[in-house]
Design an enzyme around this catalytic site. Structure first.
Site, PDB file in Angstrom:
ATOM      1  N   HIS A 253      -6.370  -1.550  11.756  1.00  0.00           N
ATOM      2  CA  HIS A 253      -5.733  -2.019  10.528  1.00  0.00           C
ATOM      3  C   HIS A 253      -6.620  -3.096   9.912  1.00  0.00           C
ATOM      4  CE1 HIS A 253      -2.507  -2.678   7.708  1.00  0.00           C
ATOM      5  NE2 HIS A 253      -2.386  -3.952   8.046  1.00  0.00           N
TER       6      HIS A 253
ATOM      7  N   CYS B 253      -5.136   0.229   3.596  1.00  0.00           N
ATOM      8  CA  CYS B 253      -5.237  -1.193   3.933  1.00  0.00           C
ATOM      9  C   CYS B 253      -6.668  -1.685   3.796  1.00  0.00           C
ATOM     10  CB  CYS B 253      -4.713  -1.451   5.335  1.00  0.00           C
ATOM     11  SG  CYS B 253      -5.553  -0.542   6.634  1.00  0.00           S
TER      12      CYS B 253
ATOM     13  N   ASN C 267      -1.237  -9.447   4.467  1.00  0.00           N
ATOM     14  CA  ASN C 267      -1.127  -8.028   4.751  1.00  0.00           C
ATOM     15  C   ASN C 267      -0.881  -7.254   3.453  1.00  0.00           C
ATOM     16  OD1 ASN C 267      -1.102  -5.735   6.326  1.00  0.00           O
ATOM     17  ND2 ASN C 267       0.729  -6.266   7.487  1.00  0.00           N
TER      18      ASN C 267
ATOM     19  N   GLN D  74       0.804  -1.212   0.000  1.00  0.00           N
ATOM     20  CA  GLN D  74       0.000   0.000   0.000  1.00  0.00           C
ATOM     21  C   GLN D  74       0.838   1.263   0.000  1.00  0.00           C
ATOM     22  OE1 GLN D  74      -1.682  -1.102   3.976  1.00  0.00           O
ATOM     23  NE2 GLN D  74      -1.389   1.072   4.447  1.00  0.00           N
TER      24      GLN D  74
END
Length: 333
Positions: free
Chosen positions: A276, A138, A300, A132
């Site tokens: 997150h 995110c 992630n 990102q």
């Protein structure tokens, strides 16, 4: 547990510490800067070096405890090694999510059997790890990943969808581009908009720009979306039977920032404050199941040089560790 959940996003900050550096670490410092493409002004260099050395000492101490069997995961000096914990947390902004009254959850139901291991990567549901960058997006990567899995389930074709489309276009639903965002609002956008473009036609730029969505380029649609009940048993059933799930987690700790591998367990991790978003792609356990070394597997959006090639194992069945089951949602296509 509170009825409302808070969701925001991570970003990078500027270190502010300054002190003399250790000359014996000069070579290691230069190698780290080259590896991660770090370039500082003369004013920044000393401050960043001091923070880097503090993080390096933290990593060495932690890994020494891991080698003594005191920790379940390792840490490393990754691209975030020049960021202070204070700045890491300062750049996180909790925002209220929608109330439970608006939430539509799947009904809890008895499932006769769920496998002990699930990894949707092995079945073609998951696109490569992305990064990102300095955009707090995110939430967009998490939603794109969940939708990619459901579209693959429906069509048999795995297509990378566009987080940039979500960053640029979902402000009317409540998101704020690269500042912060919410997975619920992102899915509302795709549903109301009637589609989402592929990354091939709407590439990622790591900054907010004007909305350029073209209906003729739509690569996915959303009929609706469902929240998973806030417990790990329901989340396990959902992952096993639905596919990858968008989840919120608490990630405001140095141990998360510098995670390398193993099963992540942070004693100070909150299960209520979510800051997150990630993609839950599976679960399992290490060793013998009776040992309690169970984990969730998340994808992630910090690139392949973070964690386990971009992935993390989070402790499972340990009181909703880091809020893994607090804010889980998936689209219906």
């Amino acid at each position: 547990m509170t009825l409302d959940v808070f969701l925001a996003t991570l970003c990078l900050g500027v270190a502010t510490a300054a002190s003399s550096s250790d000359p014996s670490l000069d070579s290691e410092w230069q190698e780290w800067k080259i590896k991660y493409g770090k370039n500082y002004s003369p004013e920044e260099e000393g401050q960043k070096r001091t923070v880097w050395e503090e993080n390096l000492n933290l990593v060495k101490q932690h890994n020494a405890e891991y080698n003594q069997g005191m920790k379940s995961f390792t840490m490393e000096m990754n691209a975030f090694g020049d960021m202070t914990g204070e700045d890491f947390r300062k750049m996180m902004t909790d925002i209220p999510a929608q109330t439970r009254r608006e939430r539509k959850s799947i009904q809890s139901r008895t499932v006769s059997y769920v496998p002990k291991f699930v990894d949707w990567r092995r079945r073609g549901y998951v696109t490569p790890v992305k990064i990102q960058g300095r955009c707090n997006s995110c939430w967009a990567f998490s939603v794109a990943g969940a939708l990619e899995g459901q579209m693959f389930r429906k069509t048999g074709r795995l297509v990378s969808l566009s987080p940039q489309n979500l960053v640029d276009c979902s402000r009317p639903e409540g998101n704020l581009g690269c500042y912060k965002g919410n997975t619920y609002y992102a899915l509302k956008y795709v549903q109301h908009n009637g589609g989402l473009e592929a990354e091939a036609t709407y590439p990622y730029e790591a900054k907010e720009g004007p909305c350029r969505y073209s209906p003729e380029n739509s690569a996915a649609r959303v009929r609706g979306f469902m929240f998973v009940p806030m417990n790990e048993k329901a989340l396990m059933h959902a992952v096993a039977t639905v596919g990858p799930i968008s989840v919120g987690i608490n990630a405001g700790h140095e141990s998360f920032k510098l995670y390398k591998g193993g099963i992540y367990y942070e004693p100070n991790c909150s299960s209520d404050v979510i800051n997150h978003s990630a993609l839950l792609v599976g679960y399992g356990y290490e060793g013998r199941e009776s040992d309690g070394r169970k984990y969730w597997l998340i994808k992630n959006s910090h690139g392949k040089r973070w964690g386990m090639n971009g992935y993390m194992k989070i402790a499972r069945d340990r009181n909703n560790h880091c809020g893994i089951a607090t804010y889980a949602i998936y689209p219906r296509v």
